[in-house]
Design a protein around this motif. Structure first.
Motif, PDB file in Angstrom:
ATOM      1  N   THR A 110       0.834  -1.277  -0.017  1.00 29.03           N
ATOM      2  CA  THR A 110      -0.114  -0.072  -0.043  1.00 29.03           C
ATOM      3  C   THR A 110       0.931   1.327   0.110  1.00 29.03           C
ATOM      4  N   LEU A 111       1.802   1.175   0.826  1.00 27.47           N
ATOM      5  CA  LEU A 111       2.895   2.571   0.719  1.00 27.47           C
ATOM      6  C   LEU A 111       3.376   2.640  -0.565  1.00 27.47           C
ATOM      7  N   ALA A 112       3.713   1.756  -1.277  1.00 26.65           N
ATOM      8  CA  ALA A 112       4.314   1.917  -2.645  1.00 26.65           C
ATOM      9  C   ALA A 112       3.474   2.929  -3.535  1.00 26.65           C
ATOM     10  N   SER A 113       2.044   2.900  -3.368  1.00 26.72           N
ATOM     11  CA  SER A 113       1.269   3.647  -4.028  1.00 26.72           C
ATOM     12  C   SER A 113       1.069   5.167  -3.497  1.00 26.72           C
ATOM     13  N   PHE A 114       1.620   5.431  -2.299  1.00 24.09           N
ATOM     14  CA  PHE A 114       1.526   6.683  -1.711  1.00 24.09           C
ATOM     15  C   PHE A 114       2.233   7.723  -2.402  1.00 24.09           C
ATOM     16  N   ALA A 115       1.496   8.795  -2.359  1.00 21.08           N
ATOM     17  CA  ALA A 115       2.244  10.215  -2.754  1.00 21.08           C
ATOM     18  C   ALA A 115       2.806  10.800  -1.491  1.00 21.08           C
ATOM     19  N   THR A 116       3.703  11.786  -1.624  1.00 24.43           N
ATOM     20  CA  THR A 116       4.391  12.495  -0.197  1.00 24.43           C
ATOM     21  C   THR A 116       3.368  13.002   0.788  1.00 24.43           C
ATOM     22  N   GLU A 117       2.190  13.625  -0.070  1.00 24.35           N
ATOM     23  CA  GLU A 117       1.026  14.250   0.904  1.00 24.35           C
ATOM     24  C   GLU A 117       0.463  13.066   1.924  1.00 24.35           C
ATOM     25  N   ASP A 118       0.357  11.956   1.286  1.00 25.58           N
ATOM     26  CA  ASP A 118      -0.342  10.737   1.887  1.00 25.58           C
ATOM     27  C   ASP A 118       0.355  10.497   3.432  1.00 25.58           C
ATOM     28  N   PHE A 119       1.953  10.503   3.015  1.00 27.36           N
ATOM     29  CA  PHE A 119       2.579  10.284   4.349  1.00 27.36           C
ATOM     30  C   PHE A 119       2.415  11.422   5.438  1.00 27.36           C
ATOM     31  N   LEU A 120       2.350  12.522   4.921  1.00 29.47           N
ATOM     32  CA  LEU A 120       2.288  13.691   5.630  1.00 29.47           C
ATOM     33  C   LEU A 120       1.025  13.719   6.444  1.00 29.47           C
ATOM     34  N   VAL A 121      -0.222  13.480   5.553  1.00 32.51           N
ATOM     35  CA  VAL A 121      -1.399  13.207   6.327  1.00 32.51           C
ATOM     36  C   VAL A 121      -1.507  12.313   7.506  1.00 32.51           C
ATOM     37  N   ILE A 122      -0.791  11.042   7.262  1.00 35.51           N
ATOM     38  CA  ILE A 122      -1.046   9.957   8.191  1.00 35.51           C
ATOM     39  C   ILE A 122      -0.045  10.300   9.342  1.00 35.51           C
ATOM     40  N   ARG A 123       0.889  11.162   9.155  1.00 27.66           N
ATOM     41  CA  ARG A 123       1.703  11.682  10.093  1.00 27.66           C
ATOM     42  C   ARG A 123       0.820  12.643  11.059  1.00 27.66           C
TER      43      ARG A 123
END
Length: 547
Positions: free
Chosen positions: A406-419
């Motif tokens: 799932t993480l392989a499809s993440f954009a940078t903003e996705d990581f920032l949203v989860i954080r």
């Protein structure tokens, strides 16, 4: 006039193919390399849309396309290879009516968008390499490119043969082109435009391959200085190393110096203890490449890499260029030294010299470090600080549970949203646009009109199910019961709103007032007075809820 990119399917069907549209039936599949080329060409021509699953001939019809069945992964691949913020939309997601629209933004000012070192252009119905005169006009947009200028007195003997061979090796490994092995060093440098057709040496060649003596004579400020400091005290550094030579002479050596003090930071998951490194190699290398590639070589001063026990700081001469700011650095790209950036792109380091900041942010989130910080940046310099301390190891454990697929499809903003969701921080507008997809994936859960949390299942998976309940808050019936019990314990004196806020500190004034009004409506309580002076009373000694 600003172009509106969000369109309905009817508007897309009636759009005119040409300057800003490409229609592809692609009922079964479409080649990814071909997609990269079309995206490159569209971006270089001002941006546009590539539409899959719609017939080209008018009147257009939806025929459905199975191409790129994981569009988020495709999007991330395009962002990584082209370094522009590609987006997508899906319409009528049925077996025979799926339409995929990939939106391509305009290229950065002064820099063509390339695929493996080639900038593409549309000529009729064909894709061709961008004409040279068009490329030159693009380069002229942002002014002088110092790195492309000729150093008149420099010779091939001023370039380090070992550094050139390192470049050759990286180019071959990244591009899989074995023919590069047969080129002479001079031809190799001509092919990547570090040396022109006359054999003249560019400043980009000196910055990448120059010997210590050559840089001392022709470009003394092309220097990277490493320092290790154990504390904030002024005075001599604990260790210092000056690199006045081409980047390919010292790039690996610089990392080795940093890695000497690269401690393992433990975090616990159940009964097991795991480690992450204080200094992430990918993030550090990206930061070095950005500093060397985008600094202003016409200003005095060196690039400084200062390592501390809790952070590492990259300081380079020359502020951000154009409209780039610390706030939009993930969305804007512009190369101060275009020839330098292109050469690094040819050997596969383009993601690092172009849009490496996205990767730096992603790696910081993955390692649960503080987000990259640009404090101290001004018009004369860019200062980037990367933290070396784990902020909250829940982030690491959560990302492990989400899984690499799932993480392989993440954009940078996705990581920032989860954080931000995990740390209960405010979301930016760019981050808010990613929320719906993460909710659909089950990673996030909406708990109000403007609030999202990491979903309950993921909180449970990292052993923090109770935290989810606390952050989400109690349900309305439970909250009303708590208010009623407090009024019973208070007696007949009545209760002010300020006291109710102590009972339910997670709720705002309006939420508490809404609960009280619902209790009035059901006959449980009544109020006397207005505004802040109002007091609330039970309607009966027992104060039983009637509904």
């Amino acid at each position: 006039m600003k172009r509106r990119w969000r369109m309905t399917i009817d508007e897309i069907l009636t759009a005119k193919e040409g300057e800003h549209f490409e229609f592809k039936t692609a009922e079964r599949r479409f080649g990814y390399t071909e997609l990269q080329k079309y995206a490159s060409a569209l971006s270089n021509e001002g941006g546009g849309k590539i539409v899959f699953g719609v017939s080209d001939a008018r009147p257009r019809k939806v025929v459905g396309s199975q191409a790129f069945d994981q569009p988020e992964r495709t999007r991330k691949g395009l962002i990584s290879s082209l370094h522009i913020n590609v987006d997508f939309e899906l319409f009528n997601e049925g077996t025979d009516s799926r339409v995929l629209v990939i939106t391509v933004p305009p290229r950065p000012i002064g820099l063509p968008v390339q695929v493996d070192g080639v900038a593409w252009w549309r000529e009729g119905d064909s894709l061709v390499p961008m004409p040279e005169d068009v490329r030159l006009k693009i380069y002229e947009e942002s002014g002088r490119d110092f790195s492309a200028e000729i150093c008149k007195d420099a010779r091939m003997s001023d370039l380090d043969p070992a550094a050139i061979e390192t470049f050759r090796k990286v180019w071959m490994e990244k591009r899989g082109n074995k023919q590069i092995a047969n080129l002479s060093q001079e031809q190799l440098l001509r092919d990547c435009e570090a040396v022109n057709r006359k054999g003249e040496i560019t400043y980009a060649a000196l910055i990448l391959f120059g010997t210590h003596e050559a840089l001392g004579e022709f470009l003394g400020n092309a220097e990277t200085v490493f320092e290790y400091r154990g504390n904030e005290a002024s005075g001599p550094a604990g260790q210092r190393k000056d690199f006045r030579e081409g980047l390919f002479c010292y790039f690996d050596q610089l990392w080795e110096l940093i890695n000497l003090r690269n401690l393992k930071l433990p975090y616990q998951e159940g009964f097991f203890v795991y480690d992450v490194y204080a200094y992430n190699e990918r993030a550090v290398r990206e930061a070095v490449l950005n500093a060397v590639c985008h600094r202003n070589y016409q200003l005095p001063g060196s690039v400084f890499v200062k390592q501390y026990p809790d952070r590492i700081v990259f300081d380079s001469p020359g502020g951000f260029i154009g409209d780039i700011t610390p706030e939009n650095v993930l969305d804007r790209q512009s190369a101060r030294n275009r020839r330098l950036a292109e050469i690094l792109g040819r050997c596969g380091l383009v993601e690092r010299s172009g849009q490496g900041m996205n990767l730096i942010f992603e790696e910081s989130v993955k390692d649960a470090k503080a987000l990259p910080d640009f404090e101290g940046t001004n018009g004369a310099r860019v200062r980037l600080t990367l933290g070396a301390v784990i902020v909250d190891d829940s982030i690491i454990r959560l990302l492990k549970v989400i899984g690499d697929k799932t993480l392989a499809s993440f954009a940078t903003e996705d990581f920032l949203v989860i954080r931000a969701a995990l740390m209960n921080e405010k979301l930016s507008q760019a981050m808010k646009r990613r929320v719906s997809r993460l909710v659909d994936l089950g990673v996030l859960e909406r708990v109000g009109r403007n609030k999202v949390l990491v979903s309950r299942q993921y909180y449970k998976s990292i052993g923090k199910g109770g935290v989810f309940t606390r952050l989400k808050g109690l349900d309305n019936d439970t909250n009303r019961e708590l208010l009623r019990k407090h009024m019973m314990e208070t007696g007949n004196g009545g209760v002010k709103l300020s006291e109710f806020k102590q009972v339910l500190p997670a709720l705002g004034d309006r939420q508490i007032q809404w609960l009280l009004k619902s209790m009035v409506k059901s006959g449980v309580v009544y109020s006397q007075g207005k505004t802040k002076a109002a007091r609330w009373y039970l309607n009966s000694p027992k104060g039983k809820l009637t509904s």
